[in-house]
Design an enzyme around this catalytic site. Structure first.
Site, PDB file in Angstrom:
ATOM      1  CB  CYS A   1      -0.927   0.010   1.214  1.00  0.00           C
ATOM      2  SG  CYS A   1      -0.045   0.167   2.773  1.00  0.00           S
TER       3      CYS A   1
ATOM      4  CG  ASP B   1      15.270  30.599 -30.371  1.00  0.00           C
ATOM      5  OD1 ASP B   1      15.625  31.769 -30.178  1.00  0.00           O
ATOM      6  OD2 ASP B   1      15.878  29.799 -31.096  1.00  0.00           O
TER       7      ASP B   1
ATOM      8  CG  ASP C   1      17.479  28.557 -27.523  1.00  0.00           C
ATOM      9  OD1 ASP C   1      17.454  29.805 -27.566  1.00  0.00           O
ATOM     10  OD2 ASP C   1      17.348  27.836 -28.520  1.00  0.00           O
TER      11      ASP C   1
END
Length: 758
Positions: A17, A442, A646
């Site tokens: 569980c 971009d 980037d």
């Protein structure tokens, strides 16, 4: 400076569980050197970030063992695929064993139930000795407890020794209390009758509850195997053998695990590429759908990279192995998907906080229920009523559904993303993508192709187009400039005649010159022609201005001292960019463009693709600042890029999406990687995140509503008003139904598809 960390993934055995997962996680987190530990109940795996100088895989395993659980370890020299197959086999055996346990419990419960109800038929009861019947029911119930339900009791005992409580504790205490009460009534009925109580037995309750809970576990385990189908499918893509060329020229089939760096491998039509490498001989079309989701084959020639598990469609070729094992693209995809499936979304914190205190709270509520009924219930039935409601509270409250609500949806969602060429790094990235309201793109390499392409070829009046293009291409073949490559590609596409050039000379910053078929050919910018004393006719000047107004780069061509034509070059918009941007806008997102180009070029591209807001002349080091600028406006920003420059912006954004055709640095900084250079992947990622988070919320609702409504009803809150009590057997059925509801809802994500929003 923070110490370097390593990541280890352990396959955990014995968790039943969400509470079990929590205990393992706490045990790992307390281990010296562990910086982060996440245990996923659905995948049965632990992901641990640790400092190698302070912790080792052995100490991590020991922490799991101390928590009372096991670790499945691969045998030496076993590949990841074989280890996964071994785990799958063990799970299949466990599933078969669970079904047998359920079959025994269900078969005996079906026999115990009617025998327990004989008292409803007085005519039959006259011929039955009640005490002997109870002994018979006891004997029939014992196999259910000792075989079918044994795991619940051993788990509860282990938890008790560790001073913890799990789902097994609730089931063991509930069914154990009903069984022990029934045994007492069977063995010593006089003790009850002397106190004015009927010696009632609840063997049917005990057996039926165990059978129903096992049924829920069978359905749960079956569904969990379906949620991990993405990993199995990815593992199954890998080739089993490779045809390696040995030093003596012989071709030998060897197991994939024996392929080494630098080997030369042969791939014939219809075969899978064995591992990653670089094509050295031959050419072909390769189906890379397993990587990119793109159905069209990709043409491969000498010098191109090929990836393991992709499918060779047409020609035969040889490639040199550059990556094996865990370094291959397929292995990295599998690792990313596994890590994403094992990660925890912020939305799961609420479920974790509830689960941490849930079991002790339920036991407390159950005890209060027992006391309240024993004190306030009717004298003649207060003990049976107190016991029945005590058991019902314990059974209905099992928090399985709560533990499965988030991880099962994440497993299916991230797996589905991989099928569509969208690799989601972790659950947090998935949730962040759901919250996005602004997408920052971009321009170069993202909206556009990222490489110059010839858009216009304008010969001067009287110049034969075919011969001029052939002459220009002959010069540009000698150059390494990107614009020269664009001209050569265009000439090849136009099937221009291949000519030879001599006396080639590159003029830095201006262009190049050469002699082709005895004539001097110049190609470059306007200063190159002016330096050679060559003037342009008015028609070419006008056409050059028109191209410049379209934000295109113009190459001027001269042959034999005369202006001969113009070539317009631009970084063209990808075929799918306009449609993808429209889809993003249809989803209610604002799309913003960012570029280092001048405002004129930026405006032209933005207008072409339907973007209203853009940032122009943004230097690489300023890209992250533009992301912050949008965030300061209160926006949740998704940044999409592909280059090294980037990476800071991808990291600064709330969620970064790296185009798969980009650099490794960009992909490392991003939360989501798009395996093909197509903006439609952004649409897929955001739509998938929305559907996944919606599913998680539905799951949490299912989990909470069962417990929120079920516990008061089981405690008897409706009895004074409606005279309604919840049978422990119905409580067990409701508990099983809650887990099945959550799993079934998560599996609906397997039908995910991006709607056509055009």
């Amino acid at each position: 400076m923070e110490p370097a960390t390593k990541t280890e993934t352990l396959a955990i055995e014995g968790m039943t569980c969400a509470s079990c997962a929590s205990f393992v996680e706490k045990s790992l987190s307390r281990t010296p050197g562990v910086q982060r530990a996440v245990v996923n109940f659905a995948t049965e795996k632990a992901t641990i970030d640790y400092v190698p100088t302070q912790a080792t895989p052995a100490s991590l395993k020991q922490a799991v063992l101390q928590a009372g659980y096991g670790v499945t370890e691969p045998a030496p020299d076993t590949s990841a695929a074989d280890h996964q197959a071994e785990i799958d086999q063990q799970k299949a055996l466990a599933y078969q064993k669970l079904k047998r346990r359920f079959a025994v419990a269900a078969g005996l419960a079906l026999l115990i139930m009617p025998l327990s109800m004989l008292m409803l038929w007085p005519a039959l009861m006259q011929h039955v000795n009640m005490q002997w019947l109870n002994y018979g029911l006891l004997l029939l119930t014992l196999p259910v407890l000792l075989y079918s339900g044994r795991e619940f009791y051993t788990s509860a005992w282990s938890s008790f020794r560790r001073r913890t409580a799990t789902m097994g504790t609730l089931i063991a205490v509930g069914t154990g209390a009903a069984f022990l009460y029934s045994v007492a009534a069977t063995v010593a009925p006089g003790f009850f009758t002397r106190r004015g109580l009927l010696p009632e037995v609840y063997y049917d309750t005990t057996a039926t509850i165990i059978a129903l809970i096992l049924l829920g576990k069978v359905l749960e385990l079956r569904a969990k195997t379906q949620t991990s189908a993405a990993i199995k499918a990815l593992m199954g893509l890998q080739a089993k053998t490779a045809r390696v060329v040995r030093a003596d020229g012989q071709e030998v089939d060897v197991p994939i695990a024996h392929v080494q760096l630098g080997d030369l491998v042969v791939v014939r039509p219809g075969e899978k590429v064995a591992t990653d490498g670089m094509l050295e001989e031959g050419h072909s079309a390769v189906d890379e759908a397993m990587l990119t989701g793109e159905s069209l084959p990709v043409e491969k020639k000498v010098g191109d990279v090929v990836f393991g598990a992709t499918l060779n469609k047409t020609g035969s070729f040889r490639f040199r192995v550059t990556k094996v094992g865990a370094d291959t693209m397929l292995a990295q995809i599998v690792r990313l998907v596994e890590e994403a499936q094992g990660s925890r979304a912020p939305i799961q914190r609420l479920a974790d906080q509830v689960s941490a205190v849930f079991v002790p709270a339920v036991i407390g509520i159950a005890i209060l229920t027992f006391v309240a009924w024993f004190v306030l219930g009717p004298a003649e039935s207060r003990l049976p009523l107190a016991l029945v409601n005590f058991v019902a509270v314990l059974i209905i409250a099992c928090p399985c559904a709560l533990g499965l609500a988030t991880p099962t949806a994440i497993m299916v969602g991230t797996g589905k993303g991989a099928e569509h060429g969208v690799l989601i790094r972790n659950a947090e990235a998935l949730e962040k993508a759901y919250q996005v309201n602004t997408v920052l793109l971009d321009k170069t390499g993202t909206i556009t192709r990222g490489q110059p392409t010839v858009t216009d070829f304008v010969p001067a009046a009287g110049q034969p187009a075919a011969s001029l293009l052939a002459a220009v291409a002959a010069v540009e073949r000698q150059s390494e400039h990107p614009l020269a490559e664009a001209v050569v590609r265009y000439a090849a596409a136009q099937q221009a005649t291949v000519l030879s050039a001599t006396d080639f000379r590159a003029v830095e910053g201006r262009g190049a010159t050469a002699t082709v078929e005895g004539q001097a050919v110049l190609i470059g910018n306007l200063p190159l022609l002016e330096a050679a004393g060559i003037s342009l006719p008015p028609a070419l000047i006008e056409q050059a201005e028109a191209l410049l107004n379209q934000a295109k780069t113009v190459l001027y061509v001269a042959v034999a001292g005369q202006a001969a034509g113009l070539i317009g070059v631009a970084d063209t918009v990808r075929d799918t960019s306009v449609a993808a941007i429209k889809q993003l806008q249809a989803l209610g997102l604002e799309v913003v463009m960012m570029t280092g180009d001048n405002p004129q070029t930026a405006a032209q591209v933005a207008g072409q693709v339907g973007i209203k807001r853009y940032f122009a002349e943004v230097l690489p080091q300023d890209k992250a600042a533009k992301v912050r600028e949008l965030q300061q406006e209160g926006r949740t920003v998704a940044m999409v890029g592909d280059g090294i420059n980037d990476a800071p912006a991808l990291a600064q954004a709330d969620i970064g999406l790296a185009m798969g055709g980009g650099t490794d640095v960009a992909m490392e900084a991003a939360g989501i990687t798009l395996m093909r250079s197509d903006l439609r992947g952004v649409v897929t990622a955001i739509e998938l995140s929305r559907q996944t988070i919606r599913t998680i919320r539905q799951n949490l609702f299912f989990a909470f509503i069962y417990n929120t409504l079920g516990i008061p009803v089981a405690a008897g809150l409706l009895y004074p008003v409606l005279g309604v009590l919840l049978s422990p057997m119905l409580a067990a059925a409701a508990m099983a139904l809650s887990s099945v509801s959550v799993l079934t809802n998560s599996l609906r994500l397997r039908r995910f598809s991006v709607k056509n929003l055009e």
